[in-house]
Design a protein around this motif. Structure first.
Motif, PDB file in Angstrom:
ATOM      1  N   SER A 265       8.310  10.574  -3.915  1.00  0.00           N
ATOM      2  CA  SER A 265       7.018  11.217  -3.623  1.00  0.00           C
ATOM      3  C   SER A 265       6.042  10.326  -2.867  1.00  0.00           C
ATOM      4  O   SER A 265       4.995  10.796  -2.443  1.00  0.00           O
ATOM      5  CB  SER A 265       6.357  11.673  -4.932  1.00  0.00           C
ATOM      6  N   VAL A 266       6.365   9.024  -2.690  1.00  0.00           N
ATOM      7  CA  VAL A 266       5.422   8.134  -2.025  1.00  0.00           C
ATOM      8  C   VAL A 266       6.115   7.309  -0.946  1.00  0.00           C
ATOM      9  O   VAL A 266       7.332   7.058  -1.018  1.00  0.00           O
ATOM     10  CB  VAL A 266       4.738   7.167  -3.034  1.00  0.00           C
ATOM     11  N   LEU A 267       5.311   6.909   0.018  1.00  0.00           N
ATOM     12  CA  LEU A 267       5.759   6.021   1.085  1.00  0.00           C
ATOM     13  C   LEU A 267       5.070   4.682   0.865  1.00  0.00           C
ATOM     14  O   LEU A 267       3.852   4.624   0.696  1.00  0.00           O
ATOM     15  CB  LEU A 267       5.378   6.600   2.448  1.00  0.00           C
ATOM     16  N   THR A 268       5.853   3.591   0.838  1.00  0.00           N
ATOM     17  CA  THR A 268       5.315   2.262   0.547  1.00  0.00           C
ATOM     18  C   THR A 268       5.505   1.351   1.746  1.00  0.00           C
ATOM     19  O   THR A 268       6.607   1.283   2.299  1.00  0.00           O
ATOM     20  CB  THR A 268       5.985   1.643  -0.684  1.00  0.00           C
TER      21      THR A 268
ATOM     22  N   ARG B 275       1.587  20.169   2.790  1.00  0.00           N
ATOM     23  CA  ARG B 275       2.541  19.946   3.869  1.00  0.00           C
ATOM     24  C   ARG B 275       2.938  18.476   3.908  1.00  0.00           C
ATOM     25  O   ARG B 275       2.240  17.604   3.360  1.00  0.00           O
ATOM     26  CB  ARG B 275       1.968  20.366   5.218  1.00  0.00           C
ATOM     27  N   ALA B 276       4.038  18.191   4.571  1.00  0.00           N
ATOM     28  CA  ALA B 276       4.516  16.811   4.682  1.00  0.00           C
ATOM     29  C   ALA B 276       3.614  16.032   5.637  1.00  0.00           C
ATOM     30  O   ALA B 276       3.105  16.573   6.625  1.00  0.00           O
ATOM     31  CB  ALA B 276       5.957  16.798   5.186  1.00  0.00           C
ATOM     32  N   ILE B 277       3.412  14.763   5.351  1.00  0.00           N
ATOM     33  CA  ILE B 277       2.568  13.927   6.184  1.00  0.00           C
ATOM     34  C   ILE B 277       3.326  13.505   7.444  1.00  0.00           C
ATOM     35  O   ILE B 277       4.558  13.589   7.504  1.00  0.00           O
ATOM     36  CB  ILE B 277       2.089  12.669   5.430  1.00  0.00           C
ATOM     37  N   ASP B 278       2.592  13.065   8.443  1.00  0.00           N
ATOM     38  CA  ASP B 278       3.195  12.467   9.626  1.00  0.00           C
ATOM     39  C   ASP B 278       3.481  11.002   9.281  1.00  0.00           C
ATOM     40  O   ASP B 278       2.582  10.164   9.219  1.00  0.00           O
ATOM     41  CB  ASP B 278       2.225  12.558  10.816  1.00  0.00           C
ATOM     42  N   GLU B 279       4.756  10.698   9.014  1.00  0.00           N
ATOM     43  CA  GLU B 279       5.110   9.379   8.494  1.00  0.00           C
ATOM     44  C   GLU B 279       4.786   8.258   9.483  1.00  0.00           C
ATOM     45  O   GLU B 279       4.350   7.174   9.086  1.00  0.00           O
ATOM     46  CB  GLU B 279       6.588   9.347   8.102  1.00  0.00           C
TER      47      GLU B 279
ATOM     48  N   ALA C 208       0.861  -1.183   0.000  1.00  0.00           N
ATOM     49  CA  ALA C 208       0.000   0.000   0.000  1.00  0.00           C
ATOM     50  C   ALA C 208       0.894   1.228   0.000  1.00  0.00           C
ATOM     51  O   ALA C 208       1.995   1.215   0.576  1.00  0.00           O
ATOM     52  CB  ALA C 208      -0.929   0.000   1.211  1.00  0.00           C
ATOM     53  N   GLN C 209       0.430   2.298  -0.644  1.00  0.00           N
ATOM     54  CA  GLN C 209       1.229   3.505  -0.779  1.00  0.00           C
ATOM     55  C   GLN C 209       0.425   4.727  -0.352  1.00  0.00           C
ATOM     56  O   GLN C 209      -0.809   4.728  -0.382  1.00  0.00           O
ATOM     57  CB  GLN C 209       1.696   3.689  -2.227  1.00  0.00           C
TER      58      GLN C 209
END
Length: 392
Positions: free
Chosen positions: A371-374, A331-335, A256-257
């Motif tokens: 640009s994405v977190l996987t 804004r940047a997401i809370d990872e 999921a991304q």
């Protein structure tokens, strides 16, 4: 209750009798046929009692005789009530008019409550009710609940049963949605058991049919696990409806991304509130322009009718619409939160895939691109992979 109303209509006088022998006044009342009640001694040489206002002049004549003093404490009902009513005739008229309006409004529907609908939306049901003559302002004594029910069931086949209960000005709609009939399996028709997904056979329980695999075998999706044809050394082959439980070890890899940035709303100072008065089906707006001058805004609408619990609802209420202007910022997401959310989503998806199966082990890996977190879930499970397939 009737005695209380009777006393109010005649008027009631509460008096204090004092003197050397205040109880003598009770004998006088008994001899003169004057009805009295609530005779209570209050102090030494005094007592209180209540009589009807019409008997007070006769009792008052005893004032000063034989050392008896009679003092009027209070008077209620009777002529005094009529005098107050005359002085407040306008107020009483308004009260009576209000009661008449409440009684008249209870003959019309001003609130509709719906329950029991899970898949059928309330908006769709409200629209269908409106087409059948059930809406705000409907004169319900002229309405046929049976006809409404028949019309709704004709228009909406996904509803199995519906009831319309009217209490004062509230319509209570109870919905029972239709349940799909289960698929009927012909247990006499021949069928194979095939693999719904690939895996390694861990346990094989054949109830009917001939096993085509053994424990430890690796199978792919669609492979035959149990054959419908049962061979016989003494006669012709026999065709059966195969039945079996086939537990297998299965493996999954799900990803999921989520973007590394997000658009968020930032409220601006501009806020507008629009107020409307609702009378029946008419709306009286207390603002000039209903258009919104903001390019981006959130609207919160609230509609309320005046009501007394579930007893009745008046056709008078108010509507308030608040508009909050905003602008969007990137804004940047809370990872950390994003990873936890994706892990929960992946685990939920895995459980939906294996049904009643069991998760033996699972592990997650996280990677970040430009640009994405996987987030990737790798899991080993044990589940029933048996699936019926018609024999060709």
């Amino acid at each position: 209750m009737m005695k209380r109303l009777y006393d109010i209509a005649r008027g009631v006088v509460r008096v204090e009798v004092s003197g050397a022998e205040p109880e003598s006044i009770l004998n006088f009342c008994a001899e003169s046929g004057i009805e009295f009640w609530d005779a209570d001694p209050c102090e030494d040489y005094s007592l209180h009692l209540s009589i009807h206002a019409a008997d007070y002049p006769a009792l008052r004549d005893r004032n000063g005789k034989n050392g008896i003093e009679i003092t009027l404490l209070r008077e209620t009902g009777g002529k005094k009530f009529i005098a107050v009513a005359r002085a407040r005739a306008v107020l009483l008229s308004l009260m009576l008019a209000g009661l008449a309006a409440i009684a008249a409004s209870s003959l019309f529907i001003w609130r509709i409550d719906i329950e029991g609908n899970d898949t059928v939306s309330s908006t769709r049901l409200m629209r269908a009710l409106e087409e059948c003559g059930v809406g705000y302002g409907t004169f319900w004594p002229a309405m046929s609940s049976d006809r409404v029910k028949d019309d709704i069931l004709t228009q909406m086949p996904d509803i199995a049963w519906l009831s319309v209960n009217i209490r004062s000005s509230c319509a209570h709609i109870v919905v029972h949605e239709r349940v799909d009939k289960p698929e009927i399996v012909n247990e006499k028709s021949p069928c194979d058991i095939v693999a719904a997904k690939g895996g390694v056979i861990k346990k094989l329980s054949v109830l009917e049919g001939e096993a085509a695999v053994a424990v430890g075998d690796t199978v792919a999706k669609g492979d035959v696990l149990v054959r419908a044809v049962m061979s016989s050394e003494t006669g012709d082959d026999r065709f059966v409806h195969s039945m079996a439980q086939v537990q297998a070890d299965t493996w999954y890899e799900i990803s999921a991304q989520v973007p590394l940035t997000e658009q968020v709303k930032v409220k601006k100072e501009g806020t507008s509130t629009q107020f409307s008065l609702i009378i029946g089906k008419k709306r009286i707006n207390f603002f000039n322009d209903s258009r919104n001058n903001y390019t981006s805004c959130d609207k919160i609408n609230k509609l309320r009718y005046i009501s007394l619990g579930d007893v009745f609802t008046l056709p008078v209420g108010y509507a308030v619409q608040k508009s909050h202007s905003y602008e969007t910022q990137e804004r940047a997401i809370d990872e950390k939160k994003a990873i936890l959310r994706l892990k929960a989503d992946l685990e939920a998806e895995l459980k939906s895939k294996i049904g009643n199966g069991e998760i033996v082990s699972q592990e997650y890996s996280v990677s970040k691109g430009e640009s994405v977190l996987t987030v990737t879930l790798r899991a080993q499970c044990t589940e029933n992979i048996a699936k019926e397939s018609a024999y060709d």
